[in-house]
Design a protein around this motif. Sequence first.
Motif, PDB file in Angstrom:
ATOM      1  N   GLY A  68       2.449   9.373 -10.245  1.00 47.20           N
ATOM      2  CA  GLY A  68       1.541   9.374 -11.393  1.00 47.20           C
ATOM      3  C   GLY A  68       0.684  10.614 -11.463  1.00 47.20           C
ATOM      4  N   THR A  69       0.267  11.123 -10.311  1.00 49.96           N
ATOM      5  CA  THR A  69      -0.518  12.363 -10.294  1.00 49.96           C
ATOM      6  C   THR A  69       0.317  13.535 -10.776  1.00 49.96           C
ATOM      7  N   ILE A  70       1.555  13.592 -10.342  1.00 48.14           N
ATOM      8  CA  ILE A  70       2.443  14.671 -10.795  1.00 48.14           C
ATOM      9  C   ILE A  70       2.675  14.574 -12.302  1.00 48.14           C
ATOM     10  N   LEU A  71       2.901  13.350 -12.798  1.00 50.76           N
ATOM     11  CA  LEU A  71       3.112  13.180 -14.239  1.00 50.76           C
ATOM     12  C   LEU A  71       1.871  13.548 -15.041  1.00 50.76           C
ATOM     13  N   SER A  72       0.680  13.194 -14.533  1.00 49.57           N
ATOM     14  CA  SER A  72      -0.528  13.522 -15.279  1.00 49.57           C
ATOM     15  C   SER A  72      -0.819  15.011 -15.234  1.00 49.57           C
ATOM     16  N   CYS A  73      -0.354  15.710 -14.203  1.00 44.29           N
ATOM     17  CA  CYS A  73      -0.507  17.169 -14.177  1.00 44.29           C
ATOM     18  C   CYS A  73       0.463  17.846 -15.139  1.00 44.29           C
ATOM     19  N   LEU A  74       1.662  17.285 -15.248  1.00 47.23           N
ATOM     20  CA  LEU A  74       2.656  17.876 -16.140  1.00 47.23           C
ATOM     21  C   LEU A  74       2.332  17.606 -17.608  1.00 47.23           C
ATOM     22  N   CYS A  75       1.848  16.415 -17.885  1.00 50.21           N
ATOM     23  CA  CYS A  75       1.536  16.041 -19.257  1.00 50.21           C
ATOM     24  C   CYS A  75       0.151  15.387 -19.294  1.00 50.21           C
ATOM     25  N   PRO A  76      -0.917  16.175 -19.424  1.00 48.10           N
ATOM     26  CA  PRO A  76      -2.263  15.608 -19.391  1.00 48.10           C
ATOM     27  C   PRO A  76      -2.581  14.699 -20.591  1.00 48.10           C
ATOM     28  N   CYS A  77      -1.760  14.726 -21.626  1.00 51.07           N
ATOM     29  CA  CYS A  77      -1.999  13.885 -22.785  1.00 51.07           C
ATOM     30  C   CYS A  77      -1.515  12.454 -22.560  1.00 51.07           C
ATOM     31  N   CYS A  78      -0.817  12.225 -21.460  1.00 55.69           N
ATOM     32  CA  CYS A  78      -0.270  10.903 -21.156  1.00 55.69           C
ATOM     33  C   CYS A  78      -1.386  10.015 -20.590  1.00 55.69           C
ATOM     34  N   ILE A  79      -2.013   9.226 -21.451  1.00 54.45           N
ATOM     35  CA  ILE A  79      -3.160   8.406 -21.064  1.00 54.45           C
ATOM     36  C   ILE A  79      -2.743   7.179 -20.252  1.00 54.45           C
ATOM     37  N   CYS A  80      -1.491   6.767 -20.361  1.00 51.35           N
ATOM     38  CA  CYS A  80      -1.050   5.586 -19.623  1.00 51.35           C
ATOM     39  C   CYS A  80      -0.984   5.834 -18.126  1.00 51.35           C
ATOM     40  N   CYS A  81      -0.942   7.081 -17.720  1.00 52.16           N
ATOM     41  CA  CYS A  81      -0.905   7.391 -16.284  1.00 52.16           C
ATOM     42  C   CYS A  81      -2.184   6.978 -15.580  1.00 52.16           C
ATOM     43  N   THR A  82      -3.316   6.970 -16.277  1.00 49.91           N
ATOM     44  CA  THR A  82      -4.569   6.605 -15.621  1.00 49.91           C
ATOM     45  C   THR A  82      -4.566   5.136 -15.206  1.00 49.91           C
ATOM     46  N   GLY A  83      -4.007   4.272 -16.026  1.00 47.55           N
ATOM     47  CA  GLY A  83      -3.912   2.864 -15.655  1.00 47.55           C
ATOM     48  C   GLY A  83      -3.006   2.648 -14.468  1.00 47.55           C
ATOM     49  N   VAL A  84      -1.907   3.373 -14.433  1.00 46.26           N
ATOM     50  CA  VAL A  84      -0.978   3.277 -13.308  1.00 46.26           C
ATOM     51  C   VAL A  84      -1.631   3.827 -12.043  1.00 46.26           C
ATOM     52  N   LEU A  85      -2.393   4.905 -12.166  1.00 45.46           N
ATOM     53  CA  LEU A  85      -3.071   5.471 -11.004  1.00 45.46           C
ATOM     54  C   LEU A  85      -4.141   4.525 -10.468  1.00 45.46           C
ATOM     55  N   ASN A  86      -4.875   3.860 -11.354  1.00 44.69           N
ATOM     56  CA  ASN A  86      -5.869   2.884 -10.905  1.00 44.69           C
ATOM     57  C   ASN A  86      -5.204   1.721 -10.180  1.00 44.69           C
ATOM     58  N   LEU A  87      -4.073   1.268 -10.672  1.00 40.79           N
ATOM     59  CA  LEU A  87      -3.326   0.206 -10.002  1.00 40.79           C
ATOM     60  C   LEU A  87      -2.845   0.668  -8.625  1.00 40.79           C
ATOM     61  N   SER A 143       0.821  -1.201   0.000  1.00 38.76           N
ATOM     62  CA  SER A 143       0.000   0.000   0.000  1.00 38.76           C
ATOM     63  C   SER A 143       0.860   1.258   0.000  1.00 38.76           C
ATOM     64  N   LEU A 144       1.929   1.244   0.768  1.00 35.33           N
ATOM     65  CA  LEU A 144       2.835   2.400   0.782  1.00 35.33           C
ATOM     66  C   LEU A 144       3.512   2.590  -0.572  1.00 35.33           C
ATOM     67  N   ILE A 145       3.871   1.489  -1.205  1.00 31.52           N
ATOM     68  CA  ILE A 145       4.438   1.563  -2.555  1.00 31.52           C
ATOM     69  C   ILE A 145       3.400   2.128  -3.519  1.00 31.52           C
ATOM     70  N   GLY A 146       2.145   1.687  -3.360  1.00 34.30           N
ATOM     71  CA  GLY A 146       1.061   2.205  -4.192  1.00 34.30           C
ATOM     72  C   GLY A 146       0.850   3.697  -3.987  1.00 34.30           C
ATOM     73  N   ALA A 147       1.001   4.161  -2.758  1.00 29.36           N
ATOM     74  CA  ALA A 147       0.843   5.593  -2.493  1.00 29.36           C
ATOM     75  C   ALA A 147       1.938   6.400  -3.182  1.00 29.36           C
ATOM     76  N   VAL A 148       3.161   5.877  -3.163  1.00 33.00           N
ATOM     77  CA  VAL A 148       4.260   6.569  -3.844  1.00 33.00           C
ATOM     78  C   VAL A 148       4.008   6.594  -5.352  1.00 33.00           C
ATOM     79  N   ILE A 149       3.559   5.475  -5.905  1.00 27.33           N
ATOM     80  CA  ILE A 149       3.247   5.419  -7.339  1.00 27.33           C
ATOM     81  C   ILE A 149       2.130   6.393  -7.674  1.00 27.33           C
ATOM     82  N   TRP A 150       1.128   6.476  -6.778  1.00 25.01           N
ATOM     83  CA  TRP A 150      -0.002   7.375  -7.010  1.00 25.01           C
ATOM     84  C   TRP A 150       0.456   8.827  -7.041  1.00 25.01           C
ATOM     85  N   VAL A 151       1.347   9.221  -6.113  1.00 24.92           N
ATOM     86  CA  VAL A 151       1.835  10.599  -6.082  1.00 24.92           C
ATOM     87  C   VAL A 151       2.640  10.908  -7.336  1.00 24.92           C
TER      88      VAL A 151
END
Length: 73
Positions: A33-52, A23-31
Amino acid sequence: MGGCRPLGFLLGLPFALVALVLSLIGAVIWVIGTILSCLCPCCICCTGVLNLAVSLIKLPIKVLRWFIDQIPC
């Protein structure tokens, strides 16, 4: 009637602790991924990583509930 439910909690506790680490690893991935999706909103692969990552964050609760449900009362 509720005497056997704590047994399921105790049996599931070591597995929930492992799930807590995931869960802690997932929280780090979520943070990240959120930063990456804010920097590049066209990156659709971030949504799958965020759901994971969100499913990894919810993992300890799911593990404990599964163990508690396995003990018949």
